[in-house]
Structure formats: structure tokens, C-alpha cells
Design a protein around this motif. Structure first.
Motif, short mmCIF file in Angstrom:
data_model
loop_
_atom_site.label_atom_id
_atom_site.label_comp_id
_atom_site.label_asym_id
_atom_site.label_seq_id
_atom_site.Cartn_x
_atom_site.Cartn_y
_atom_site.Cartn_z
N VAL A 55 0.84 -1.19 0.00
CA VAL A 55 0.00 0.00 0.00
C VAL A 55 0.88 1.25 0.00
O VAL A 55 2.00 1.23 0.52
CB VAL A 55 -0.94 0.04 1.23
N GLN A 56 0.36 2.29 -0.58
CA GLN A 56 1.02 3.59 -0.58
C GLN A 56 0.10 4.60 0.08
O GLN A 56 -1.09 4.66 -0.23
CB GLN A 56 1.36 4.02 -2.01
N VAL A 57 0.63 5.38 1.00
CA VAL A 57 -0.18 6.33 1.76
C VAL A 57 -0.43 7.57 0.91
O VAL A 57 0.48 8.14 0.30
CB VAL A 57 0.53 6.73 3.07
N THR A 58 -1.68 8.02 0.86
CA THR A 58 -2.02 9.25 0.16
C THR A 58 -1.67 10.46 1.02
O THR A 58 -1.30 10.32 2.20
CB THR A 58 -3.52 9.30 -0.17
N ALA A 59 -1.80 11.65 0.46
CA ALA A 59 -1.55 12.87 1.24
C ALA A 59 -2.50 12.96 2.42
O ALA A 59 -2.11 13.32 3.53
CB ALA A 59 -1.67 14.10 0.34
N SER A 60 -3.76 12.61 2.20
CA SER A 60 -4.73 12.60 3.31
C SER A 60 -4.36 11.55 4.34
O SER A 60 -4.51 11.77 5.55
CB SER A 60 -6.14 12.33 2.76
N GLY A 61 -3.88 10.41 3.86
CA GLY A 61 -3.47 9.35 4.78
C GLY A 61 -2.30 9.77 5.66
O GLY A 61 -2.26 9.44 6.85
N ARG A 62 -1.34 10.50 5.07
CA ARG A 62 -0.20 10.97 5.87
C ARG A 62 -0.65 11.93 6.96
O ARG A 62 -0.15 11.91 8.08
CB ARG A 62 0.84 11.64 4.96
N SER A 63 -1.61 12.80 6.62
CA SER A 63 -2.14 13.73 7.63
C SER A 63 -2.84 12.97 8.75
O SER A 63 -2.62 13.25 9.93
CB SER A 63 -3.11 14.72 6.97
N LEU A 64 -3.69 12.00 8.38
CA LEU A 64 -4.39 11.23 9.41
C LEU A 64 -3.40 10.44 10.26
O LEU A 64 -3.57 10.32 11.48
CB LEU A 64 -5.39 10.28 8.76
N TYR A 65 -2.36 9.90 9.63
CA TYR A 65 -1.35 9.13 10.36
C TYR A 65 -0.73 9.95 11.48
O TYR A 65 -0.58 9.48 12.61
CB TYR A 65 -0.28 8.66 9.38
N ARG A 66 -0.39 11.21 11.18
CA ARG A 66 0.21 12.08 12.21
C ARG A 66 -0.76 12.32 13.36
O ARG A 66 -0.38 12.24 14.53
CB ARG A 66 0.66 13.40 11.58
N TYR A 67 -2.01 12.65 13.02
CA TYR A 67 -2.99 12.91 14.08
C TYR A 67 -3.32 11.63 14.84
O TYR A 67 -3.53 11.66 16.06
CB TYR A 67 -4.27 13.52 13.49
N ALA A 68 -3.39 10.51 14.14
CA ALA A 68 -3.73 9.24 14.79
C ALA A 68 -2.70 8.87 15.84
O ALA A 68 -3.05 8.35 16.91
CB ALA A 68 -3.84 8.14 13.74
N GLN A 69 -1.42 9.13 15.56
CA GLN A 69 -0.39 8.82 16.55
C GLN A 69 -0.63 9.59 17.84
O GLN A 69 -0.48 9.06 18.94
CB GLN A 69 0.99 9.15 15.98
#
Length: 309
Positions: A55-69
Motif C-alpha cells: 500500500v502507498q499512503v495518500t496525502a490525506s493518509g499521511r495527515s491522518l497518520y500524524r494525528y492518529a499517533q
């Protein structure tokens, strides 16, 4: 929002493959895919792109990843705090430590002090993150960070605790650079090959600026992030580097390297304790911050010197 799904999403991003992530989470691949699809439906955006290799993370996914942490860290902190009750300080406290600085050297003394005084505080020390440490504080990924002061950053405050002066470091295996003892002019240093962190790092920016101001070029032949790799590369004679003296003392044996002050320039910056501007620290985090400040001003801790000294 189901924080369990956020945890699943973070695991998929970390692993880079849904099948392997599902195995590590002990759920089926189809169930994990459904959880990710539910998150994408909830946020109304695609978070991951499926590829032949994973899988490759989208720009939205990268943003959610930071907040999710940050969200998952706060949830873990709350569980630890509530389990401990109110009789003694408890909770999860995360401290970010700047690489290529004296900060990692304070880790063991801080851990020892927390364990002795507040055994119910769960201390988490982090050096490498996907975002800069000040942003990690802003996003709630860490409670505080001991970092080089980058100047004004909206949403966080910097408490200056130390002044770091940078030195030139070469392998003891190479000939001495100068007959002037432990000082070297920038012009002579500019003839060396350097191994440095990337251009975003404070050590690199200050070094490049000093050479540029003198009309010289700092020849960086390799960019290295892990401290241990840089240490081994310098000791083996692959290149020189620039570090604060406290970091040299923490990472190198005296017989492994030669350390020089710059004769015609002073490369320095402040080390600061970075904390959120608006969100107050938890009781446990405030206690750890106080311990950290005390250790930084303690002359018995090697290499420590207050910024006002």
C-alpha cells in the motif's frame, strides 16, 4: 470515532502491507480491509492506494497518520492514568530528544530519576519521528521535546535551558589539521569532506550558514540520520562532522577522534524545552519536565551548562 480502527490504520502504514499488518494484528486480511474502508468512508477520502507490492499512503493518509499517533498516545496515557488511581503520580509521558545534540545523553539520568521518584509514570523517549519535534509537540505525539531552538513556531513555546557550541570532529586516524592546537580556521576546515544530517537539521543549517558567510563551501559527501552510523563513519575516517561538544563526549571515546574549535567563527545555538502553548501538561508530564530542567542545571551531570552561565 473508533480508535481501534485508527490503531489498525497506523499499523498498516508502519508495515506497508495489509496482509502482513493483518498477521501482526491477529485478524483476517478481509476484516482489516473493511476497517480501513470504514475509515475512508468516515473521512470521505482515500487514505491508502493499493499497489502490487503493498500500500502507498495518500496525502490525506499521511495527515491522518500524524494525528492518529497523537490520539492513540493520549488514549494510552488515559488508560495508564486511570488504572493507577489518584494516590500517586501516574501516566504516560513522552519526551522527544533531538538527534546530534546532548539530548540523548540526558536520557538515562532522566529515566533513572523518574523510576526512583515516580515509579507509576510510564516514560517514553523518542528520537526519530516522521515530523519535526516541534510539530510533534503541537500534534500531541509527544508531551515535550528537548531540541535545538528553531525560532518562533506557532502553538508551542521554547524554554531556553542550554547553549550549545559546535566543534569540528575528525577521526584520530587522520593527521592533525593544524599546528594551532585545538583550533582550526574555517578555510582549512572547508578542504575536508563532511558527513552531516540533512539540510533541515539545525546542525546542518548553522554549519552551512557559517561557511557561506565566510565565502566558503562545506562539502557534504554523505547525509546520515542515525547517530550511531555517523559515529562509526567519522571514527573510520570517512569524513569529518560538526557536533556540540556534549554530543561528542556522549558518542565518542576520547582516543577515537580529534575535536577542534573554529578559530574565526562561533557556531552555536540554544537548546530548549519545547512544550504546547495552549494545552497544559498533564500532572505527570509537568513533574517530568521539572525533573528534566533540574538535571540540565545539575553540574554533576557531565557536559551540562545553563544557558545563563
Amino acid at each position: 470515532m473508533d480508535t481501534r480502527r485508527l490503531g489498525y490504520f497506523v499499523r498498516v502504514v508502519d508495515v506497508g502491507n495489509i496482509t502482513r499488518a493483518a498477521d501482526s494484528l491477529h485478524i483476517t486480511q478481509s476484516a482489516l480491509s473493511q476497517h480501513i474502508s470504514a475509515l475512508e468512508s468516515d473521512f470521505k477520502t482515500r487514505l491508502l492506494e493499493r499497489t502490487g507490492r503493498g500500500v502507498q499512503v495518500t496525502a490525506s493518509g499521511r495527515s491522518l497518520y500524524r494525528y492518529a499517533q497523537g490520539i492513540l498516545r493520549l488514549e494510552k496515557a488515559a488508560r495508564i492514568d486511570l488504572r493507577a488511581g489518584n494516590d500517586t503520580p501516574a501516566g504516560l509521558v513522552t519526551v522527544g530528544l533531538a538527534s546530534y545534540s546532548m539530548a540523548p545523553g540526558i536520557a538515562v539520568p532522566l529515566l533513572r530519576a523518574v523510576r526512583e521518584r515516580y515509579p507509576n509514570i510510564h516514560l517514553q523517549l523518542i528520537q526519530n519521528l516522521t515530523v519535526v519535534m516541534s510539530q510533534a509537540v503541537l500534534l500531541g505525539q509527544v508531551d515535550m521535546a528537548l531540541i535545538y531552538d528553531p525560532g518562533y513556531v506557532k502553538g508551542v513555546v521554547f524554554d531556553h535551558v542550554l547553549e550549545e557550541e559546535f566543534h569540528l570532529v575528525t577521526s584520530a586516524r587522520v593527521p592533525r589539521l593544524t599546528s594551532r592546537g585545538d583550533t582550526v580556521p574555517l578555510k582549512e576546515a572547508s578542504r575536508l569532506d563532511f558527513i552531516m544530517p540533512n539540510e533541515l537539521h539545525t546542525v546542518r543549517r548553522i554549519t552551512d550558514a557559517a561557511f557561506h558567510a565566510a565565502g566558503l563551501h562545506c562539502s557534504v559527501v554523505a547525509e546520515v540520520e542515525p547517530d550511531t552510523v555517523l559515529r562509526d563513519a567519522v571514527v573510520s575516517g570517512l569524513g569529518a562532522t560538526v557536533l556540540p561538544l556534549t554530543a561528542v563526549q556522549a558518542h565518542f571515546a576520547p582516543e577515537e577522534v580529534r575535536v577542534y574549535r573554529f578559530a574565526d567563527a562561533r557556531l552555536s545555538t540554544a537548546m530548549s524545552l519545547c512544550t504546547p502553548e495552549v494545552q497544559p501538561l498533564s500532572h505527570a508530564a509537568a513533574l517530568v519536565a521539572d525533573l528534566l530542567r533540574t538535571l540540565l542545571l545539575d553540574p554533576s551531570v557531565p557536559g551540562r551548562k545553563s544557558a545563563s552561565a
